[in-house]
Design an enzyme around this catalytic site. Structure first.
Site, mmCIF file in Angstrom:
data_model
loop_
_atom_site.group_PDB
_atom_site.id
_atom_site.type_symbol
_atom_site.label_atom_id
_atom_site.label_comp_id
_atom_site.label_asym_id
_atom_site.label_seq_id
_atom_site.Cartn_x
_atom_site.Cartn_y
_atom_site.Cartn_z
ATOM 1 N N SER A 1 0.795 -1.231 0.000
ATOM 2 C CA SER A 1 0.000 0.000 0.000
ATOM 3 C C SER A 1 0.826 1.278 0.000
ATOM 4 O O SER A 1 0.257 2.371 -0.071
ATOM 5 C CB SER A 1 -0.952 0.011 1.199
ATOM 6 O OG SER A 1 -2.094 -0.767 0.910
ATOM 7 N N LYS B 1 0.060 3.776 -2.697
ATOM 8 C CA LYS B 1 -0.951 4.825 -2.594
ATOM 9 C C LYS B 1 -0.338 6.229 -2.525
ATOM 10 O O LYS B 1 -1.027 7.212 -2.809
ATOM 11 C CB LYS B 1 -1.848 4.574 -1.379
ATOM 12 C CG LYS B 1 -2.741 3.346 -1.503
ATOM 13 C CD LYS B 1 -3.648 3.207 -0.290
ATOM 14 C CE LYS B 1 -4.640 2.063 -0.447
ATOM 15 N NZ LYS B 1 -4.022 0.738 -0.317
ATOM 16 N N SER C 1 -5.931 3.659 4.448
ATOM 17 C CA SER C 1 -5.465 2.770 3.373
ATOM 18 C C SER C 1 -6.646 2.162 2.628
ATOM 19 O O SER C 1 -6.741 0.940 2.475
ATOM 20 C CB SER C 1 -4.562 1.674 3.933
ATOM 21 O OG SER C 1 -3.765 1.116 2.901
#
Length: 457
Positions: free
Chosen positions: A116, A119, A293
């Site tokens: 993640s 991102k 997230s």
């Protein structure tokens, strides 16, 4: 076990004296009791507070603070490599924010599975392409055939009821949209309509090619309209856009409009809206995405970047558009390969040097569109995915995007060292054996705590 014991007690009490005894013993509800009368309450304490309460002052970055030495940072990296909890392989970059100088590069050009931390790239592209003040409109238009069409514009955080201006999730509400629509229909003398759904803003598959099985519990089918990101219990509804249209139809019905059906149909290109509601600004949506997230928001934002750039709003178009937007900011993305925009796909590859470059770009005084990115990252020991992590020396000093997959972990963000120097960093580890990701995450957190506590000059 506790419930079985309670049932057993009830049975014994009933056998000894029936419901009245059970009531008196406070096992079953009733007016009888054998308990002694409660004591009189103690008087409420009279606490004298000081007259001038002030919040503690937390030192921010100090431009005159000494930067850590490369030797000291290399020693910390070697400690992480020697940590028995750190399986697999990792790459790391640490840079000085004030000068932009790379202080440590441990295989920083090696593209690894970012999880993640990806991102960060998606957030930067969305902020730059859309602008932090942009809002996403959900509109209703007539189609001239006894139908009103709900047109998805990228807001997947709609409230089913009324919108709440104090929130990001549910800033715009379908009940408000229905109220506006019902009033417009009443002005036209229309009392019955069919509800259409136009979700054609996005195209292509609704999941990345290798996202399946348990992964589907972490992202909604990617569509341009949904109620609260399509969440349902611990997973997501199968068709978030259609669920939103049905919720809109129900809200219309509650406003006295007869709804004859709900179906997908494209909206006329030149129709004037009957009603519209707007999301929270993109900057706030990006913040929500980074803090918790949210995979669904990441995928939607990337598709909106594609729409803005005139590219196909599918996975290929979205990921290519994210990279093109970053390239326009001067970030070298030549070593990046993306399959999705959230980090769920195991096919993504990003060098940590690219993530650090994005972070440095976001903190460049001239890149005003990105100035909300770093403040939107989770804060150690405080909020988001770091609320329960980095609670020692990293608390309040580390802002970072976390990342965890079965075979990869990552941590990317900024830290203010004990000396007061602001650093940007990215740690990506992959090739982790199944079941070892948590231990690797603990080792990486320990490294971040050491970096925050480091004098290192």
């Amino acid at each position: 076990m506790a419930r079985r014991r309670a049932v057993g007690v009830v049975a014994v009490v009933l056998l000894l004296g029936g419901y009245g005894v059970a009531d008196a013993a406070d096992v079953l509800p009733g007016v009888l009791t054998t308990s002694p009368a409660p004591a009189a309450p103690m008087p409420y304490p009279d606490i004298q507070l000081p007259g001038d309460l002030v919040a503690p002052v937390v030192a921010g970055p100090d431009a005159d603070a000494p930067a850590p030495t490369t030797a000291a940072l290399r020693a910390l990296a070697e400690d992480l490599a020697a940590d028995h909890r750190m399986a697999g392989s990792f790459s790391m970059v640490v840079a000085d924010v004030l000068t932009g100088e790379t202080l440590l590069d441990r295989d920083g050009g090696t593209a690894r599975l970012p999880a993640s931390s990806l991102k960060v790239l998606t957030a930067a592209a969305a902020l730059d392409a859309l602008g932090p003040e942009r809002t996403l409109k959900t509109v209703v238009v007539p189609d001239g055939a006894g139908r009103v069409v709900l047109v998805g514009g990228g807001d997947v955080l709609l409230a089913e009821g009324e919108g709440d201006p104090a929130t990001v999730e549910g800033r715009a509400g379908l009940a408000d949209l229905a109220a506006q629509t019902a009033d417009a229909l009443a002005d036209q003398g229309v009392s019955a309509v069919e509800v259409g759904l136009d979700d054609t803003l996005f195209t292509g598959p609704q999941y990345a090619a290798d996202v399946s099985g348990i992964d589907l519990t972490f992202v909604m089918p990617v569509q341009p309209v949904a109620v609260l990101a399509g969440r349902a219990g611990s997973g997501f509804v199968a068709d978030p856009a259609l669920e939103a249209a049905q919720a809109f139809a129900a809200a219309l019905t509650s406003r006295g409009v007869e709804v004859t059906g709900v179906r997908r149909t494209p909206a006329p290109a030149d129709a004037e809206p009957l009603a519209s509601v707007s999301s929270a600004p993109v900057g706030e949506v990006v913040r929500q995405m980074l803090k918790v997230s949210d995979n669904s928001l990441a995928e939607v934002l990337a598709r909106l970047v594609a729409v803005e750039r005139g590219a196909p709003a599918d996975f290929a178009g979205a990921t290519a558009s994210v990279l093109a937007q970053l390239g326009g900011l001067g970030v070298d993305v030549s070593g990046v390969h993306l399959t999705d925009a959230s980090g769920l796909s195991a096919q993504n590859r990003v060098p940590p040097s690219v993530i650090v470059e994005v972070l440095l770009t976001a903190m460049d005084p001239e890149t005003t569109s990105l100035h909300g990115l770093v403040p939107a990252l989770p804060v150690g020991g405080l909020d988001g995915t770091l609320a329960g992590r980095l609670t020692d020396d990293g608390a309040g000093r580390v802002r970072a995007k976390t990342g965890t997959l079965i075979q990869a972990i990552s941590l990317s963000g900024t830290v203010v060292t004990q000396d007061g120097r602001l650093l940007a960093f990215a740690v990506l580890a992959d090739g982790i054996p199944a079941g070892a990701a948590l231990q690797g995450r603990l080792a990486t957190d320990a490294w971040a705590e050491q970096l925050a506590a480091c004098g290192c000059s």
